[in-house]
Write a protein that holds these residues in place. Structure first.
Motif, PDB file in Angstrom:
ATOM      1  N   TYR A  31       0.830  -1.194   0.000  1.00  0.00           N
ATOM      2  CA  TYR A  31       0.000   0.000   0.000  1.00  0.00           C
ATOM      3  C   TYR A  31       0.866   1.246   0.000  1.00  0.00           C
ATOM      4  CZ  TYR A  31      -4.367  -2.439   1.210  1.00  0.00           C
ATOM      5  OH  TYR A  31      -5.485  -3.225   1.196  1.00  0.00           O
ATOM      6  N   SER A  32       0.417   2.258  -0.699  1.00  0.00           N
ATOM      7  CA  SER A  32       1.014   3.578  -0.532  1.00  0.00           C
ATOM      8  C   SER A  32       0.660   4.076   0.872  1.00  0.00           C
ATOM      9  CB  SER A  32       0.470   4.555  -1.562  1.00  0.00           C
ATOM     10  OG  SER A  32       0.782   4.142  -2.865  1.00  0.00           O
ATOM     11  N   LYS A  33       1.550   4.857   1.453  1.00  0.00           N
ATOM     12  CA  LYS A  33       1.313   5.415   2.778  1.00  0.00           C
ATOM     13  C   LYS A  33       1.516   6.931   2.715  1.00  0.00           C
ATOM     14  CE  LYS A  33       0.998   1.369   5.081  1.00  0.00           C
ATOM     15  NZ  LYS A  33       2.037   0.818   5.934  1.00  0.00           N
ATOM     16  N   ALA A  34       0.820   7.624   3.566  1.00  0.00           N
ATOM     17  CA  ALA A  34       0.915   9.081   3.526  1.00  0.00           C
ATOM     18  C   ALA A  34       0.640   9.677   4.896  1.00  0.00           C
ATOM     19  CB  ALA A  34      -0.071   9.656   2.507  1.00  0.00           C
ATOM     20  N   TRP A  35       1.060  10.902   5.041  1.00  0.00           N
ATOM     21  CA  TRP A  35       0.712  11.725   6.180  1.00  0.00           C
ATOM     22  C   TRP A  35      -0.026  12.956   5.661  1.00  0.00           C
ATOM     23  CZ3 TRP A  35       1.299  10.307  11.187  1.00  0.00           C
ATOM     24  CH2 TRP A  35       2.176   9.251  11.453  1.00  0.00           C
ATOM     25  N   VAL A 101      -2.131   4.948  -6.047  1.00  0.00           N
ATOM     26  CA  VAL A 101      -0.943   5.759  -6.275  1.00  0.00           C
ATOM     27  C   VAL A 101      -0.625   6.616  -5.046  1.00  0.00           C
ATOM     28  CG1 VAL A 101       0.038   7.587  -7.717  1.00  0.00           C
ATOM     29  CG2 VAL A 101      -1.380   5.794  -8.749  1.00  0.00           C
ATOM     30  N   ALA A 102       0.657   6.694  -4.717  1.00  0.00           N
ATOM     31  CA  ALA A 102       1.055   7.401  -3.492  1.00  0.00           C
ATOM     32  C   ALA A 102       0.705   8.876  -3.526  1.00  0.00           C
ATOM     33  CB  ALA A 102       2.550   7.224  -3.256  1.00  0.00           C
ATOM     34  N   SER A 103       0.864   9.521  -4.675  1.00  0.00           N
ATOM     35  CA  SER A 103       0.701  10.970  -4.740  1.00  0.00           C
ATOM     36  C   SER A 103      -0.743  11.427  -4.811  1.00  0.00           C
ATOM     37  CB  SER A 103       1.463  11.522  -5.949  1.00  0.00           C
ATOM     38  OG  SER A 103       0.995  10.928  -7.141  1.00  0.00           O
ATOM     39  N   GLN A 104      -1.679  10.505  -4.856  1.00  0.00           N
ATOM     40  CA  GLN A 104      -3.083  10.897  -4.896  1.00  0.00           C
ATOM     41  C   GLN A 104      -3.495  11.503  -3.567  1.00  0.00           C
ATOM     42  OE1 GLN A 104      -5.859   7.663  -4.956  1.00  0.00           O
ATOM     43  NE2 GLN A 104      -4.586   6.370  -3.670  1.00  0.00           N
ATOM     44  N   HIS A 105      -4.633  12.162  -3.566  1.00  0.00           N
ATOM     45  CA  HIS A 105      -5.114  12.778  -2.336  1.00  0.00           C
ATOM     46  C   HIS A 105      -6.271  12.017  -1.706  1.00  0.00           C
ATOM     47  CE1 HIS A 105      -2.977  16.791  -2.472  1.00  0.00           C
ATOM     48  NE2 HIS A 105      -2.582  16.181  -3.562  1.00  0.00           N
ATOM     49  N   ARG A 106      -6.705  10.940  -2.363  1.00  0.00           N
ATOM     50  CA  ARG A 106      -7.806  10.156  -1.831  1.00  0.00           C
ATOM     51  C   ARG A 106      -7.261   8.830  -1.325  1.00  0.00           C
ATOM     52  NH1 ARG A 106     -13.070  10.055  -5.470  1.00  0.00           N
ATOM     53  NH2 ARG A 106     -13.774   9.094  -3.536  1.00  0.00           N
ATOM     54  N   TYR A 107      -7.294   8.670  -0.024  1.00  0.00           N
ATOM     55  CA  TYR A 107      -6.824   7.448   0.614  1.00  0.00           C
ATOM     56  C   TYR A 107      -8.004   6.759   1.296  1.00  0.00           C
ATOM     57  CZ  TYR A 107      -1.825   8.094  -0.124  1.00  0.00           C
ATOM     58  OH  TYR A 107      -0.587   8.190  -0.700  1.00  0.00           O
ATOM     59  N   ASP A 108      -8.007   5.451   1.246  1.00  0.00           N
ATOM     60  CA  ASP A 108      -9.144   4.691   1.774  1.00  0.00           C
ATOM     61  C   ASP A 108      -9.083   4.488   3.284  1.00  0.00           C
ATOM     62  OD1 ASP A 108      -9.762   2.352  -0.992  1.00  0.00           O
ATOM     63  OD2 ASP A 108     -10.428   4.413  -0.616  1.00  0.00           O
ATOM     64  N   TYR A 109      -7.895   4.375   3.847  1.00  0.00           N
ATOM     65  CA  TYR A 109      -7.755   4.013   5.252  1.00  0.00           C
ATOM     66  C   TYR A 109      -7.045   5.130   6.008  1.00  0.00           C
ATOM     67  CZ  TYR A 109      -8.851  -0.475   3.194  1.00  0.00           C
ATOM     68  OH  TYR A 109      -9.466  -1.480   2.488  1.00  0.00           O
ATOM     69  N   TRP A 110      -7.609   5.442   7.188  1.00  0.00           N
ATOM     70  CA  TRP A 110      -7.123   6.592   7.955  1.00  0.00           C
ATOM     71  C   TRP A 110      -6.949   6.235   9.421  1.00  0.00           C
ATOM     72  CZ3 TRP A 110      -6.080  11.325   5.718  1.00  0.00           C
ATOM     73  CH2 TRP A 110      -6.473  11.464   4.385  1.00  0.00           C
ATOM     74  N   GLY A 111      -5.917   6.810  10.027  1.00  0.00           N
ATOM     75  CA  GLY A 111      -5.761   6.735  11.464  1.00  0.00           C
ATOM     76  C   GLY A 111      -6.527   7.865  12.124  1.00  0.00           C
ATOM     77  N   ARG A 112      -6.542   7.874  13.446  1.00  0.00           N
ATOM     78  CA  ARG A 112      -7.313   8.862  14.191  1.00  0.00           C
ATOM     79  C   ARG A 112      -6.612  10.185  14.375  1.00  0.00           C
ATOM     80  NH1 ARG A 112     -10.134   6.292  19.365  1.00  0.00           N
ATOM     81  NH2 ARG A 112     -11.066   8.361  19.333  1.00  0.00           N
ATOM     82  N   GLY A 113      -5.364  10.272  14.083  1.00  0.00           N
ATOM     83  CA  GLY A 113      -4.665  11.550  14.171  1.00  0.00           C
ATOM     84  C   GLY A 113      -3.910  11.740  15.470  1.00  0.00           C
ATOM     85  N   THR A 114      -2.852  12.519  15.376  1.00  0.00           N
ATOM     86  CA  THR A 114      -2.069  12.886  16.547  1.00  0.00           C
ATOM     87  C   THR A 114      -1.761  14.380  16.447  1.00  0.00           C
ATOM     88  OG1 THR A 114      -0.083  12.341  17.841  1.00  0.00           O
ATOM     89  CG2 THR A 114       0.145  12.246  15.444  1.00  0.00           C
ATOM     90  N   LEU A 115      -1.911  15.077  17.562  1.00  0.00           N
ATOM     91  CA  LEU A 115      -1.792  16.533  17.559  1.00  0.00           C
ATOM     92  C   LEU A 115      -0.336  16.959  17.698  1.00  0.00           C
ATOM     93  CD1 LEU A 115      -3.044  19.380  17.640  1.00  0.00           C
ATOM     94  CD2 LEU A 115      -3.289  19.069  20.132  1.00  0.00           C
TER      95      LEU A 115
END
Length: 120
Positions: A31-35, A101-115
């Motif tokens: 999977y592509s990964k992103a922040w 694709v890694a550079s896309q802006h639509r990702y299917d799976y998300w974490g809950r976030g960290t501040l």
């Protein structure tokens, strides 16, 4: 796929933080990964993305030269090393994964976030 991000906190401007994100529930080695990040009152933006091989990384112009994305597929992990932090980097940071694709802006799976809070 479940994603759990960690490593956020309060840091002074010029400091560093390292965010980590572990994936579970399914192997995400291909999977592509992103922040992404979202600051108060602003839209969510792609900060950095990396291909499944780790061979190519993409960065927002605002973080180039300061942030580095990396991954460890054996551990189902993705990292974001953030150096020379600025107050404008303050946001909730989300890790994301997608078979596309890694550079896309639509990702299917998300974490809950960290501040991440950067004080001036």
């Amino acid at each position: 796929v479940q994603l759990q991000a960690s490593g956020g906190g309060l840091v002074q401007a010029g400091g560093s933080l390292r965010l980590s994100c572990v994936a579970s529930g399914r192997t995400t080695g291909r999977y592509s990964k992103a922040w992404f990040r979202q600051a108060p009152g602003k839209e969510r933006e792609l900060v950095a993305a990396i291909t499944w091989t780790g061979g190519t990384a993409y960065y927002a112009d605002s973080v180039k030269g300061r942030f580095t994305i990396s991954r460890d597929n054996a551990k189902n992990m993705v990292y974001l090393q953030m150096n020379s932090l600025k107050p404008e980097d303050t946001a909730v940071y989300y890790c994301a994964a997608d078979p596309g694709v890694a550079s896309q802006h639509r990702y299917d799976y998300w974490g809950r976030g960290t501040l991440v809070t950067v004080s001036s």
